[in-house]
Design a protein around this motif. Structure first.
Motif, PDB file in Angstrom:
ATOM      1  N   GLY A   1       0.807  -1.207   0.000  1.00 10.16           N
ATOM      2  CA  GLY A   1       0.000   0.000   0.000  1.00 10.16           C
ATOM      3  C   GLY A   1       0.844   1.262   0.000  1.00 10.16           C
ATOM      4  N   VAL A   2       0.417   2.252  -0.769  1.00 11.78           N
ATOM      5  CA  VAL A   2       1.076   3.562  -0.830  1.00 11.78           C
ATOM      6  C   VAL A   2       0.040   4.609  -0.462  1.00 11.78           C
ATOM      7  CG1 VAL A   2       2.288   5.225  -2.293  1.00 11.78           C
ATOM      8  CG2 VAL A   2       2.615   2.759  -2.656  1.00 11.78           C
ATOM      9  N   LEU A   3       0.351   5.469   0.499  1.00 11.51           N
ATOM     10  CA  LEU A   3      -0.601   6.494   0.921  1.00 11.51           C
ATOM     11  C   LEU A   3       0.126   7.799   1.204  1.00 11.51           C
ATOM     12  CD1 LEU A   3      -3.676   6.826   1.637  1.00 11.51           C
ATOM     13  CD2 LEU A   3      -2.963   6.628   4.030  1.00 11.51           C
ATOM     14  N   ALA A   4      -0.303   8.855   0.519  1.00 10.62           N
ATOM     15  CA  ALA A   4       0.226  10.195   0.763  1.00 10.62           C
ATOM     16  C   ALA A   4      -0.723  10.935   1.691  1.00 10.62           C
ATOM     17  CB  ALA A   4       0.384  10.956  -0.545  1.00 10.62           C
ATOM     18  N   THR A   5      -0.185  11.569   2.711  1.00 12.34           N
ATOM     19  CA  THR A   5      -0.991  12.308   3.686  1.00 12.34           C
ATOM     20  C   THR A   5      -0.467  13.736   3.807  1.00 12.34           C
ATOM     21  OG1 THR A   5       0.421  11.566   5.509  1.00 12.34           O
ATOM     22  CG2 THR A   5      -1.534  10.246   5.022  1.00 12.34           C
ATOM     23  N   GLU A   6      -1.296  14.582   4.400  1.00 11.02           N
ATOM     24  CA  GLU A   6      -0.908  15.974   4.603  1.00 11.02           C
ATOM     25  C   GLU A   6      -0.529  16.202   6.062  1.00 11.02           C
ATOM     26  OE1 GLU A   6      -2.339  20.366   3.144  1.00 11.02           O
ATOM     27  OE2 GLU A   6      -3.855  18.804   3.403  1.00 11.02           O
ATOM     28  N   ASN A   7       0.736  16.533   6.295  1.00  9.20           N
ATOM     29  CA  ASN A   7       1.246  16.883   7.618  1.00  9.20           C
ATOM     30  C   ASN A   7       0.985  15.801   8.664  1.00  9.20           C
ATOM     31  OD1 ASN A   7       2.587  18.733   9.382  1.00  9.20           O
ATOM     32  ND2 ASN A   7       0.601  19.214  10.313  1.00  9.20           N
ATOM     33  N   ALA A   8       0.978  14.536   8.257  1.00  8.30           N
ATOM     34  CA  ALA A   8       0.687  13.454   9.189  1.00  8.30           C
ATOM     35  C   ALA A   8       1.481  12.216   8.815  1.00  8.30           C
ATOM     36  CB  ALA A   8      -0.806  13.126   9.184  1.00  8.30           C
ATOM     37  N   VAL A   9       1.937  11.499   9.842  1.00  6.92           N
ATOM     38  CA  VAL A   9       2.647  10.243   9.617  1.00  6.92           C
ATOM     39  C   VAL A   9       1.937   9.141  10.393  1.00  6.92           C
ATOM     40  CG1 VAL A   9       4.298  10.639  11.508  1.00  6.92           C
ATOM     41  CG2 VAL A   9       4.900   9.094   9.630  1.00  6.92           C
ATOM     42  N   ILE A  10       1.753   8.003   9.762  1.00  7.59           N
ATOM     43  CA  ILE A  10       1.039   6.868  10.346  1.00  7.59           C
ATOM     44  C   ILE A  10       2.065   5.779  10.671  1.00  7.59           C
ATOM     45  CG2 ILE A  10      -0.777   5.148   9.977  1.00  7.59           C
ATOM     46  CD1 ILE A  10      -1.810   7.025   7.704  1.00  7.59           C
ATOM     47  N   PRO A  11       2.378   5.548  11.951  1.00  9.83           N
ATOM     48  CA  PRO A  11       3.394   4.545  12.290  1.00  9.83           C
ATOM     49  C   PRO A  11       3.131   3.175  11.668  1.00  9.83           C
ATOM     50  CG  PRO A  11       2.922   5.883  14.207  1.00  9.83           C
ATOM     51  CD  PRO A  11       1.928   6.281  13.151  1.00  9.83           C
ATOM     52  N   TYR A  12       1.873   2.715  11.676  1.00 12.99           N
ATOM     53  CA  TYR A  12       1.583   1.425  11.055  1.00 12.99           C
ATOM     54  C   TYR A  12       1.346   1.554   9.546  1.00 12.99           C
ATOM     55  CZ  TYR A  12       1.529  -2.136  14.724  1.00 12.99           C
ATOM     56  OH  TYR A  12       1.894  -3.061  15.672  1.00 12.99           O
ATOM     57  N   GLY A  13       1.424   2.777   9.030  1.00 12.87           N
ATOM     58  CA  GLY A  13       1.465   2.981   7.590  1.00 12.87           C
ATOM     59  C   GLY A  13       2.882   2.779   7.090  1.00 12.87           C
ATOM     60  N   VAL A  14       3.822   2.918   8.001  1.00 16.55           N
ATOM     61  CA  VAL A  14       5.235   2.631   7.728  1.00 16.55           C
ATOM     62  C   VAL A  14       5.504   1.148   7.973  1.00 16.55           C
ATOM     63  CG1 VAL A  14       7.593   3.024   8.563  1.00 16.55           C
ATOM     64  CG2 VAL A  14       6.049   4.964   8.205  1.00 16.55           C
ATOM     65  N   GLY A  15       5.000   0.640   9.095  1.00 14.02           N
ATOM     66  CA  GLY A  15       5.189  -0.765   9.415  1.00 14.02           C
ATOM     67  C   GLY A  15       6.148  -0.986  10.565  1.00 14.02           C
ATOM     68  N   VAL A  16       6.237  -2.223  10.976  1.00 15.39           N
ATOM     69  CA  VAL A  16       7.052  -2.597  12.135  1.00 15.39           C
ATOM     70  C   VAL A  16       8.529  -2.668  11.785  1.00 15.39           C
ATOM     71  CG1 VAL A  16       7.472  -4.406  13.846  1.00 15.39           C
ATOM     72  CG2 VAL A  16       5.136  -3.831  13.203  1.00 15.39           C
ATOM     73  N   ASP A  17       8.854  -3.222  10.625  1.00 11.79           N
ATOM     74  CA  ASP A  17      10.260  -3.354  10.240  1.00 11.79           C
ATOM     75  C   ASP A  17      10.671  -2.111   9.459  1.00 11.79           C
ATOM     76  OD1 ASP A  17      12.751  -4.406  10.004  1.00 11.79           O
ATOM     77  OD2 ASP A  17      12.236  -5.926   8.529  1.00 11.79           O
ATOM     78  N   ILE A  18      10.850  -1.015  10.188  1.00  9.39           N
ATOM     79  CA  ILE A  18      11.128   0.280   9.574  1.00  9.39           C
ATOM     80  C   ILE A  18      12.386   0.220   8.701  1.00  9.39           C
ATOM     81  CG2 ILE A  18      11.702   2.697  10.035  1.00  9.39           C
ATOM     82  CD1 ILE A  18      10.186   2.435  12.678  1.00  9.39           C
ATOM     83  N   GLY A  19      12.257   0.756   7.490  1.00  5.90           N
ATOM     84  CA  GLY A  19      13.428   0.879   6.615  1.00  5.90           C
ATOM     85  C   GLY A  19      13.935  -0.432   6.056  1.00  5.90           C
ATOM     86  N   CYS A  20      13.120  -1.489   6.102  1.00  6.43           N
ATOM     87  CA  CYS A  20      13.537  -2.762   5.527  1.00  6.43           C
ATOM     88  C   CYS A  20      13.946  -2.533   4.076  1.00  6.43           C
ATOM     89  CB  CYS A  20      12.387  -3.766   5.622  1.00  6.43           C
ATOM     90  SG  CYS A  20      12.835  -5.434   5.116  1.00  6.43           S
ATOM     91  N   ARG A  21      15.000  -3.197   3.646  1.00  6.54           N
ATOM     92  CA  ARG A  21      15.544  -2.844   2.333  1.00  6.54           C
ATOM     93  C   ARG A  21      16.217  -4.006   1.622  1.00  6.54           C
ATOM     94  NH1 ARG A  21      18.435   2.037   3.347  1.00  6.54           N
ATOM     95  NH2 ARG A  21      16.865   2.188   4.960  1.00  6.54           N
ATOM     96  N   MET A  22      16.488  -3.758   0.344  1.00  5.09           N
ATOM     97  CA  MET A  22      17.288  -4.643  -0.486  1.00  5.09           C
ATOM     98  C   MET A  22      18.620  -3.950  -0.731  1.00  5.09           C
ATOM     99  SD  MET A  22      14.950  -6.925  -0.934  1.00  5.09           S
ATOM    100  CE  MET A  22      16.030  -7.961  -1.920  1.00  5.09           C
ATOM    101  N   CYS A  23      19.693  -4.736  -0.733  1.00  2.00           N
ATOM    102  CA  CYS A  23      21.005  -4.179  -1.045  1.00  2.00           C
ATOM    103  C   CYS A  23      21.749  -5.181  -1.926  1.00  2.00           C
ATOM    104  CB  CYS A  23      21.788  -3.899   0.235  1.00  2.00           C
ATOM    105  SG  CYS A  23      23.366  -3.043  -0.035  1.00  2.00           S
ATOM    106  N   LEU A  24      22.192  -4.735  -3.082  1.00  2.00           N
ATOM    107  CA  LEU A  24      22.860  -5.599  -4.054  1.00  2.00           C
ATOM    108  C   LEU A  24      24.257  -5.068  -4.362  1.00  2.00           C
ATOM    109  CD1 LEU A  24      22.825  -7.878  -6.261  1.00  2.00           C
ATOM    110  CD2 LEU A  24      21.872  -6.158  -7.813  1.00  2.00           C
ATOM    111  N   SER A  25      25.262  -5.925  -4.169  1.00  2.00           N
ATOM    112  CA  SER A  25      26.621  -5.617  -4.595  1.00  2.00           C
ATOM    113  C   SER A  25      26.937  -6.457  -5.825  1.00  2.00           C
ATOM    114  CB  SER A  25      27.629  -5.937  -3.483  1.00  2.00           C
ATOM    115  OG  SER A  25      27.535  -5.022  -2.417  1.00  2.00           O
ATOM    116  N   ILE A  26      27.399  -5.820  -6.887  1.00  2.00           N
ATOM    117  CA  ILE A  26      27.729  -6.518  -8.129  1.00  2.00           C
ATOM    118  C   ILE A  26      29.250  -6.591  -8.257  1.00  2.00           C
ATOM    119  CG2 ILE A  26      27.463  -6.539 -10.637  1.00  2.00           C
ATOM    120  CD1 ILE A  26      24.950  -4.818 -10.293  1.00  2.00           C
ATOM    121  N   TYR A  27      29.759  -7.824  -8.405  1.00  2.00           N
ATOM    122  CA  TYR A  27      31.210  -8.052  -8.488  1.00  2.00           C
ATOM    123  C   TYR A  27      31.607  -8.552  -9.872  1.00  2.00           C
ATOM    124  CZ  TYR A  27      31.510  -7.619  -3.417  1.00  2.00           C
ATOM    125  OH  TYR A  27      31.459  -7.156  -2.127  1.00  2.00           O
ATOM    126  N   ASP A  28      32.731  -8.081 -10.331  1.00  4.98           N
ATOM    127  CA  ASP A  28      33.275  -8.532 -11.615  1.00  4.98           C
ATOM    128  C   ASP A  28      33.952  -9.892 -11.417  1.00  4.98           C
ATOM    129  OD1 ASP A  28      33.971  -8.654 -14.226  1.00  4.98           O
ATOM    130  OD2 ASP A  28      35.603  -7.184 -14.113  1.00  4.98           O
TER     131      ASP A  28
END
Length: 481
Positions: free
Chosen positions: A132-159
Motif C-alpha cells: 500500500g502507498v498512501l500520501a498524507t498531509e502533515n501526518a505520519v502513520i506509524p503502522y502505515g510505515v510498518g514494524v520493520d522500519i526501513g527494511c531494504r534490499m542491497c545488491l553488490s555486483i562483483y566482476d
C-alpha cells in the motif's frame, strides 16, 4: 569556516528542557545554520527559548518554537472517516486478495489522506496493506510505515565469473554463514563499529536510549521470516546509463533485512501514542496518525529516520565483511527500501508518502525487486509514474499465509524445486518456499508502466533463518549410516 556543531549538553546548559526539542534544535541548526558562527546560533536559540510564540511563523525556527509551546489537549471524541475516500489506482487487481483491497479503501477515507496506490504484490497487513502507498498531509502513520522500519534490499555486483559460485561453492557458502546472524533475537557477542550508533538521538530520546545496547549487538544481523543474504548471478543485457554496468554476467550479493528490534519497538511505541490521540473506528484503529507539528509526530519522524539509517548500516556491515573476504570492491551497489515515509511533492503540495511493502520508483531511481529463493528478481529503474505515486512493488508478494504454506507444502516438494533451479539453501523453511509467493513475472507485467528492467538477479546460494540441515538431508544421512 568549519561547520557548526552543537551538543545536547550545550542546549541543556542554556535552559532547553529534556525531550525531542533538543534533537530537533540540533538537527535544524546544524543543517540550516551550518556556516553561521556558533555564538550567533546560541544567542538565536536563547531567543527562541525565551519567546517561542514569536517564531511560530519562521520558516526554519517554527519547528523548534512549537516544541517549546505549552501543550494543547486533544479532543477525546472519536474521529470519523470520510464517507467517500480519495481515488487510488490498483495495479494487478486480479491478483490481489479482497482483504488487502478493503484495507486500502479504509485508508483512503482517512481525513489526512491525499493520494494513494496499491501495488501488484499487495496482500493483507496491519494498518496499511503490504504493497500500500498512501500520501498524507502533515501526518505520519506509524503502522502505515510498518514494524520493520526501513527494511531494504542491497545488491553488490562483483566482476567475478558466476562459474565460481559452482567451482568454489564451499567458500561462498562459508562466507554467508560467517557474515551475519539470523533469528529474531540474534545478537553478536562483539559489536561492530559504525557511526550510526553514535547518533545523538540514541542519547536524547528515552525510548532510544533504552534500545541502544541491543541495537548495537544486532548491528549487521539479518532477522527471520523472509529476510535473506544470498549469492547469485547478475545479468545485464545491455548497458544502462543509470545503472552504469556493462552488458555481461556477474556475481551478485543480495541482502534483505530491516531495522531489527529497534524498528519494531519504535513502531509499537508510537502506534500506541497515535491510537490514544486519534480515536478512529475499530477497522481503522491501526491507521492512527501523528501530526508532524506536534511533539510525538516530530519525535517519531526522527526515530523512524534513525531506524532507516540503522537498517542501511546493517546491510553495509554485511557487505563490507564479504567484500573484505573476496578481496575486492563491488563494481556497483544498488540499495532501495520500503516500510518508510518520505517527504515529497504531490501536485505542488508537500505530502508524506508512506510506502509499506512498496518502493520508490521516481524517474531514474534504481531498485531491486526480488522473486523468491528460486525465482529470478529484477534490477529496475523507476519511470516516475504519478498514477502509482512514484512507487513500485517491493517483491513478488505472498500467495499463501505462513500457516497455509506450512500445511500445504511438503519438504520433498521444496527439495525438488531447489534441485530444479540449482539452488543451495542454507536455513529457510516451508513458509518461505517458492510456492508461497506470487509469480514474479506476473507481478512485473502488472507494473510495466512503473519501472524499466535494466538487469536481473538469479539466486544460487541462499542463506535464511532456520536449520541449515533440512529434514530430507537428515533422513538421507541417517539412511547412509
Amino acid at each position: 569556516m568549519s561547520k557548526l556543531k552543537i551538543s545536547g549538553k550545550e542546549l541543556r546548559a542554556i535552559g532547553y528542557p529534556e525531550g525531542p526539542v533538543i534533537s530537533i534544535a540540533m538537527n535544524i541548526m546544524q543543517k540550516q545554520y551550518k556556516h553561521t558562527a556558533k555564538e550567533e546560533v546560541m544567542e538565536l536559540l536563547k531567543a527562541v527559548l525565551a519567546s517561542p510564540a514569536n517564531y511560530l511563523d519562521d520558516a526554519v525556527l517554527a519547528l523548534i518554537a512549537k516544541q517549546l509551546m505549552p501543550e494543547e489537549k486533544e479532543s477525546e471524541g472519536e474521529l470519523s472517516l470520510n464517507q467517500n475516500g480519495i481515488q487510488f489506482n490498483v495495479f494487478g487487481s486480479e491478483h490481489i486478495e479482497q482483504s488487502a483491497m478493503h484495507q486500502m479503501y479504509t485508508a483512503a477515507k482517512l481525513p489526512v489522506a491525499v493520494a494513494g496506490a496499491l501495488m501488484p504484490d499487495a496482500h493483507h497487513g496491519y494498518g496499511l496493506p503490504i504493497g500500500g502507498v498512501l500520501a498524507t498531509e502533515n501526518a505520519v502513520i506509524p503502522y502505515g510505515v510498518g514494524v520493520d522500519i526501513g527494511c531494504r534490499m542491497c545488491l553488490s555486483i562483483y566482476d567475478i565469473d558466476p562459474k565460481e559460485l559452482v567451482q568454489r561453492e564451499s567458500f561462498f557458502t562459508r562466507e554467508l554463514g560467517e557474515a551475519t546472524l539470523f533469528g529474531s533475537g540474534a545478537q553478536f557477542k562483539q559489536s561492530e563499529d559504525h557511526e550510526v550508533m553514535d547518533n545523538e538521538l540514541f542519547f536524547e530520546l528515552p525510548l532510544l536510549k533504552n534500545l541502544h545496547g541491543r541495537a548495537w549487538k544486532q548491528l549487521g544481523s539479518s532477522g527471520s521470516g523472509n529476510h535473506f543474504v544470498e549469492f547469485g548471478v547478475v545479468e545485464v543485457a545491455e548497458k544502462d546509463e543509470v545503472l552504469g554496468v556493462a552488458a555481461g554476467k556477474y556475481v551478485g550479493l543480495l541482502s534483505h533485512s530491516g531495522s531489527r528490534a529497534l524498528g519494531a519497538n519504535i513502531a509499537n511505541y508510537y502506534t500506541k501514542i497515535a491510537i490514544s490521540k486519534r480515536r478512529l473506528p475499530q477497522d481503522a484503529k491501526n491507521l492512527a496518525w501523528l501530526n508532524l507539528d506536534e511533539e510525538e509526530g516530530m519525535e517519531y519522524w526522527l526515530a523512524m529516520n534513525l531506524a532507516g539509517d540503522y537498517a542501511s548500516a546493517c546491510h553495509h556491515v554485511i557487505h563490507n565483511k564479504i567484500a573484505k573476504q573476496l578481496g575486492r570492491r563491488p563494481m556497483k551497489m544498488v540499495e532501495n527500501h520500503h516500510n518508510f515515509a518520505w517527504k515529497e511533492k504531490w501536485e505542488g503540495r508537500d505530502v508524506i508518502v508512506h510506502r509499506k511493502g512498496a518502493t520508490p520508483a521516481g524517474k531514474d531511481i534504481l531498485g531491486i525487486i526480488p522473486g523468491s529463493m528460486t525465482a529470478t528478481g529484477y534490477i529496475v529503474k523507476g519511470k516516475g509514474e504519478a498514477a502509482s505515486v512514484n512507487s513500485a512493488s517491493h517483491g513478488a508478494g505472498r500467495l499463501m499465509s505462513r500457516s497455509k504454506a506450512m500445511q500445504s507444502i511438503t519438504h520433498n516438494a521444496l527439495k525438488d524445486e531447489l534441485k530444479k533451479y540449482g539452488v543451495k539453501l542454507l536455513g529457510g523453511g516451508l513458509d518461505e518456499a517458492p510456492f508461497a509467493y506470487k509469480d514474479i513475472n506476473v507481478v512485473m507485467q502488472s507494473q510495466q508502466s512503473l519501472v524499466d528492467v535494466v538487469g536481473s538477479f538469479t539466486p544460487k546460494i541462499v542463506k535464511m533463518d532456520g536449520p541449515s540441515i533440512k529434514p530430507w538431508q537428515k533422513s538421507r544421512e541417517v539412511e547412509g549410516e
